[in-house]
Design an enzyme around this catalytic site. Structure first.
Site, PDB file in Angstrom:
ATOM      1  N   ASP A   1       0.868  -1.180   0.000  1.00 46.55           N
ATOM      2  CA  ASP A   1       0.000   0.000   0.000  1.00 46.55           C
ATOM      3  C   ASP A   1       0.904   1.229   0.000  1.00 46.55           C
ATOM      4  O   ASP A   1       1.115   1.854   1.029  1.00 46.55           O
ATOM      5  CB  ASP A   1      -0.885  -0.043   1.259  1.00 46.55           C
ATOM      6  CG  ASP A   1      -2.073   0.908   1.165  1.00 46.55           C
ATOM      7  OD1 ASP A   1      -2.237   1.547   0.116  1.00 46.55           O
ATOM      8  OD2 ASP A   1      -2.821   1.010   2.150  1.00 46.55           O
TER       9      ASP A   1
ATOM     10  N   ASP B   1     -10.736  -4.373  -0.492  1.00 46.22           N
ATOM     11  CA  ASP B   1     -10.039  -3.643   0.558  1.00 46.22           C
ATOM     12  C   ASP B   1      -9.878  -4.601   1.745  1.00 46.22           C
ATOM     13  O   ASP B   1     -10.409  -5.720   1.729  1.00 46.22           O
ATOM     14  CB  ASP B   1     -10.841  -2.397   0.952  1.00 46.22           C
ATOM     15  CG  ASP B   1      -9.956  -1.274   1.499  1.00 46.22           C
ATOM     16  OD1 ASP B   1      -8.801  -1.546   1.876  1.00 46.22           O
ATOM     17  OD2 ASP B   1     -10.434  -0.127   1.563  1.00 46.22           O
TER      18      ASP B   1
ATOM     19  N   HIS C   1     -10.995   3.493  -4.649  1.00 51.86           N
ATOM     20  CA  HIS C   1     -11.739   2.406  -4.001  1.00 51.86           C
ATOM     21  C   HIS C   1     -13.092   2.350  -4.692  1.00 51.86           C
ATOM     22  O   HIS C   1     -13.935   3.205  -4.440  1.00 51.86           O
ATOM     23  CB  HIS C   1     -11.940   2.682  -2.519  1.00 51.86           C
ATOM     24  CG  HIS C   1     -10.672   2.981  -1.753  1.00 51.86           C
ATOM     25  ND1 HIS C   1     -10.070   4.230  -1.721  1.00 51.86           N
ATOM     26  CD2 HIS C   1      -9.883   2.178  -0.983  1.00 51.86           C
ATOM     27  CE1 HIS C   1      -8.989   4.181  -0.949  1.00 51.86           C
ATOM     28  NE2 HIS C   1      -8.860   2.956  -0.490  1.00 51.86           N
TER      29      HIS C   1
ATOM     30  N   HIS D   1     -12.696   2.012   7.909  1.00 52.31           N
ATOM     31  CA  HIS D   1     -11.924   1.235   8.876  1.00 52.31           C
ATOM     32  C   HIS D   1     -12.722   1.042  10.163  1.00 52.31           C
ATOM     33  O   HIS D   1     -12.498   0.086  10.905  1.00 52.31           O
ATOM     34  CB  HIS D   1     -10.603   1.934   9.216  1.00 52.31           C
ATOM     35  CG  HIS D   1      -9.616   1.941   8.092  1.00 52.31           C
ATOM     36  ND1 HIS D   1      -9.564   2.954   7.165  1.00 52.31           N
ATOM     37  CD2 HIS D   1      -8.645   1.063   7.743  1.00 52.31           C
ATOM     38  CE1 HIS D   1      -8.595   2.701   6.294  1.00 52.31           C
ATOM     39  NE2 HIS D   1      -8.022   1.559   6.618  1.00 52.31           N
TER      40      HIS D   1
END
Length: 512
Positions: free
Chosen positions: A75, A260, A176, A188
């Site tokens: 990442d 993800d 995304h 998250h």
């Protein structure tokens, strides 16, 4: 190609192949090497796995000694989100700075150089770029990771980034999908919603992904967001309508779809990672990213067994799992054919060059212009008004201008101030008063990050400027708040090179 361990059946190998797990440590653990021999085809790296370029190259060589076609993913967006330089800050300014410059050739050059560095360390898949249009200025997780709030700008720079990265032999993973920019919740922590019409999505969110597909992006990462206009029931990562109906069928994308991180609360807190992984593959995903927070053999085995059990129970078609595994192997073949990275064609200082070009410098009304600003010759006091870092960035990555000012003006003193407890305004005023007391007679450089999102930060800045109007303000987030201070420097990112570029203006060093 490395021969897989005998005795591992095709179904089990395919289930391992679609996983992209992380691990702890700077060398590969035995369990990971064992799973590579049994069919695991991808590994995800994070800051915890990297100590230096040489160590990273040794680690990837260790992985390839076990399986020569392994996909090694990272990442590495540059800017605020860096794994290569997690302890020092990035040598590249990040997407928002590149969008502020709006030179697609520069974006291509920066992405190529970043890809060249990754390839030289043995990394061949980068979970970047972020193609999200940052249309909600309150967004807590995208922000400067986006090229900007303008759709067409985001689209042309996404395409330039993809081609630049892949010209260095590193596969891009555009993220995304279908767009995380219009959210005020961090996936998250919880499941965000994007409540706009399908027409708005098509015109705004999807445009950068169309550009990425046209540019040949080798992978696309799904978002853990609920988009009711597309699917009112399931988040994009688990939605057949979004991954297969929209991304595959309507947009014509045939590359790898990566999820993800499945341990993020948006999925783990609602579906669980085992069920979520099965649903993601069934929806059209090809690779399951897990390992940002979960990184052990037990997790890999739980996910492998969940996929195998779902096939045997009839909940996941075996041909869908086989198709997903084939796409992973196809990307590995592409990466293997890419060859060794070329020498740098743009210079290793391209990131600093981009950061310098990205600066927006404004003088306060009545205090002249940036051209008449007198650079500091005495060490200042740097007051960093510090927000809580989002998980994607991490607390361990340094930011600000203090380190660069200390280098250019030895004797510079710095302090960090945060919201603390109590009401926002009170907390902000307290932080401002504390910074004034700590600064004493020194000139103050106040460093903020997304002032517009943090009322306490704006209040602290109010207190500083009321008492010391000669304060220099450096905004290292999205410069949404009105410029203020004797000099206001918007860096459009908090990477190390952004701090260096701002420090050069403050001190007037040659070369800007």
């Amino acid at each position: 190609m490395t021969t897989l361990a005998s005795g591992t059946d095709t179904l089990t190998r395919d289930a391992l192949t679609v996983l992209q797990p992380g691990f702890t440590g700077t060398t590969a653990p035995d369990w990971l090497l064992r799973r590579l021999g049994e069919g695991l085809a991808s590994v995800g790296l994070f800051g915890r796995n990297i100590a230096s370029p040489g160590q990273l190259a040794a680690l990837t060589a260790q992985l390839r000694a076990e399986r020569d076609d392994v996909l090694v993913a990272i990442d590495e967006e540059g800017g605020d989100v860096t794994r290569l330089e997690v302890r020092s800050g990035s040598s590249f300014p990040g997407n928002h700075a590149l969008g502020a410059v709006d030179d697609v050739e520069l974006t291509h050059q920066v992405a190529h150089e970043l890809g060249r560095r990754l390839a030289s360390c043995g990394v061949n898949l980068n979970w970047a770029p972020s193609a999200d249009v940052n249309s909600d200025p309150r967004n807590p997780v995208i922000g400067v990771r986006s090229f900007g709030a303008d759709t067409e700008l985001a689209a042309r720079h996404t395409a330039a980034y993809v081609t630049g990265l892949q010209s260095a032999g590193v596969a891009a993973c555009t993220k995304h999908f279908p767009g995380h920019g219009d959210t005020a919740v961090d996936s998250h922590h919880a499941l965000p919603r994007v409540d706009v019409s399908a027409d708005v999505l098509a015109e705004r969110e999807l445009a950068p992904f169309r550009a990425a597909i046209a540019a040949g992006t080798r992978a696309v990462m799904s978002a853990h967001i609920l988009v009711p206009a597309l699917d009112p029931d399931r988040p994009a990562t688990l939605s057949h309508r979004i991954l297969t109906g929209l991304l595959r069928d309507e947009l014509g994308y045939d590359g790898l779809i990566v999820t993800d991180g499945m341990e993020m609360r948006a999925i783990a807190g609602t579906y669980g990672i085992e069920r979520g992984s099965v649903l993601a593959i069934a929806a059209g995903a090809d690779a399951i990213c897990v390992g940002g927070g979960l990184a052990d053999d037990a997790t890999v085995l739980r996910l492998r067994d969940a996929l195998v059990a779902a096939v045997r129970a009839g909940g996941l078609p075996e041909e869908r799992l086989a198709e997903a595994a084939d796409r992973v192997r196809a990307l590995a073949r592409w990466a293997g054919a890419a060859g060794s990275p070329a020498e740098s064609t743009h210079g290793t200082e391209i990131g600093l060059h981009a950061a310098r070009r990205a600066l927006t410098v404004t003088a306060a009304p009545g205090l002249g212009s940036p051209d008449t600003f007198e650079p500091l010759t005495e060490p200042p006091y740097v007051a960093a008004l510090t927000p809580v870092a989002n998980i994607a960035v991490g607390d361990e990555t340094p930011w600000g201008v203090a380190a660069e000012l200390i280098h250019l003006l030895p004797g510079t003193v710095t302090g960090s101030f945060s919201a603390g407890g109590g009401p926002e305004n009170e907390a902000g005023e307290n932080a401002g008063r504390a910074a004034l007391q700590a600064a004493g007679p020194r000139r103050i450089v106040a460093v903020v990050r997304d002032e517009h999102r943090h009322p306490w930060m704006a209040s602290a800045l109010d207190a500083l400027l009321a008492a010391r109007p000669d304060t220099i303000v450096v905004e290292m987030g999205v410069p949404q708040a009105a410029p203020r201070g004797a000099l206001h420097i918007a860096t459009h990112g908090a990477a190390r090179v952004c701090g260096r570029a701002a420090a050069e203006v403050i001190t007037g060093v040659p070369g800007l």
